[in-house]
Design a protein around this motif. Sequence first.
Motif, PDB file in Angstrom:
ATOM      1  N   GLU A 139      15.125   3.627   2.413  1.00  0.00           N
ATOM      2  CA  GLU A 139      14.666   3.530   1.025  1.00  0.00           C
ATOM      3  C   GLU A 139      13.376   2.703   0.953  1.00  0.00           C
ATOM      4  O   GLU A 139      12.412   3.072   0.289  1.00  0.00           O
ATOM      5  CB  GLU A 139      15.760   2.907   0.163  1.00  0.00           C
ATOM      6  N   LEU A 140      13.358   1.584   1.652  1.00  0.00           N
ATOM      7  CA  LEU A 140      12.175   0.723   1.695  1.00  0.00           C
ATOM      8  C   LEU A 140      10.995   1.455   2.338  1.00  0.00           C
ATOM      9  O   LEU A 140       9.883   1.461   1.801  1.00  0.00           O
ATOM     10  CB  LEU A 140      12.500  -0.558   2.477  1.00  0.00           C
ATOM     11  N   GLY A 171      10.456   4.627   2.635  1.00  0.00           N
ATOM     12  CA  GLY A 171       9.991   5.720   1.784  1.00  0.00           C
ATOM     13  C   GLY A 171       9.090   5.231   0.667  1.00  0.00           C
ATOM     14  O   GLY A 171       8.059   5.847   0.375  1.00  0.00           O
ATOM     15  N   ARG A 172       9.461   4.132   0.062  1.00  0.00           N
ATOM     16  CA  ARG A 172       8.638   3.573  -1.024  1.00  0.00           C
ATOM     17  C   ARG A 172       7.289   3.083  -0.518  1.00  0.00           C
ATOM     18  O   ARG A 172       6.302   3.121  -1.247  1.00  0.00           O
ATOM     19  CB  ARG A 172       9.373   2.415  -1.695  1.00  0.00           C
ATOM     20  N   LEU A 173       7.253   2.590   0.705  1.00  0.00           N
ATOM     21  CA  LEU A 173       6.027   2.009   1.253  1.00  0.00           C
ATOM     22  C   LEU A 173       5.246   2.963   2.154  1.00  0.00           C
ATOM     23  O   LEU A 173       4.194   2.609   2.653  1.00  0.00           O
ATOM     24  CB  LEU A 173       6.373   0.736   2.039  1.00  0.00           C
ATOM     25  N   ASN A 174       5.799   4.154   2.386  1.00  0.00           N
ATOM     26  CA  ASN A 174       5.195   5.122   3.295  1.00  0.00           C
ATOM     27  C   ASN A 174       4.916   4.475   4.661  1.00  0.00           C
ATOM     28  O   ASN A 174       3.825   4.585   5.215  1.00  0.00           O
ATOM     29  CB  ASN A 174       3.918   5.712   2.685  1.00  0.00           C
ATOM     30  N   GLN A 180       4.020  -2.000   6.623  1.00  0.00           N
ATOM     31  CA  GLN A 180       3.530  -0.685   7.040  1.00  0.00           C
ATOM     32  C   GLN A 180       4.203  -0.172   8.305  1.00  0.00           C
ATOM     33  O   GLN A 180       4.207   1.017   8.555  1.00  0.00           O
ATOM     34  CB  GLN A 180       2.013  -0.728   7.230  1.00  0.00           C
ATOM     35  N   GLU A 189      19.403   1.541   3.894  1.00  0.00           N
ATOM     36  CA  GLU A 189      18.636   0.634   3.039  1.00  0.00           C
ATOM     37  C   GLU A 189      17.177   0.597   3.475  1.00  0.00           C
ATOM     38  O   GLU A 189      16.268   0.582   2.645  1.00  0.00           O
ATOM     39  CB  GLU A 189      19.231  -0.774   3.080  1.00  0.00           C
TER      40      GLU A 189
END
Length: 151
Positions: free
Chosen positions: A24-25, A27-30, A3, A21
């Motif tokens: 990207e991580l 963004g996926r996990l907010n 988080q 990289e």
Amino acid sequence: MFQTIVFAYDGSPECRDALKEGIELAGRLNARCHLLAVVPAPPALALTAGPLPDSYLEHAQTDIDKVLEEGLALLRQAGLNAVGSVKIWEEPAEAIGLFAREVGADVVVVGHHRRSAIDRWWHGSVGHSLLDRLPCSLFVSMPRAAANPSS
């Protein structure tokens, strides 16, 4: 899971790849993002010659501001909110570890800088040093050129 992400960022191509990289991580996990630039303290030898000229400090501040702004712009373009911080510290790994603790990081993202064995022995490895200093996971991004050695 992750988080709060800290990006150790120096503006190098390796750190730009790691930031992309990590974006990207994140963004996926907010995830909440912190962009950290560690500026080495002036060497003691330089300080023995007397006070540093104001222009040296101004130039160093301008350089680090540009590096941070570049990284923050990439994070914002991806729709992520991020806070930029600068730490002036003798030992980058120590500064990154302390900062990760301060912000409650779940993971620290760094870029791997390829160097010779002698250079790594002489200057050390921030990534390797972080293994014993972090309160959280470590994500090491490999340089893009290393991912495809045939190109």
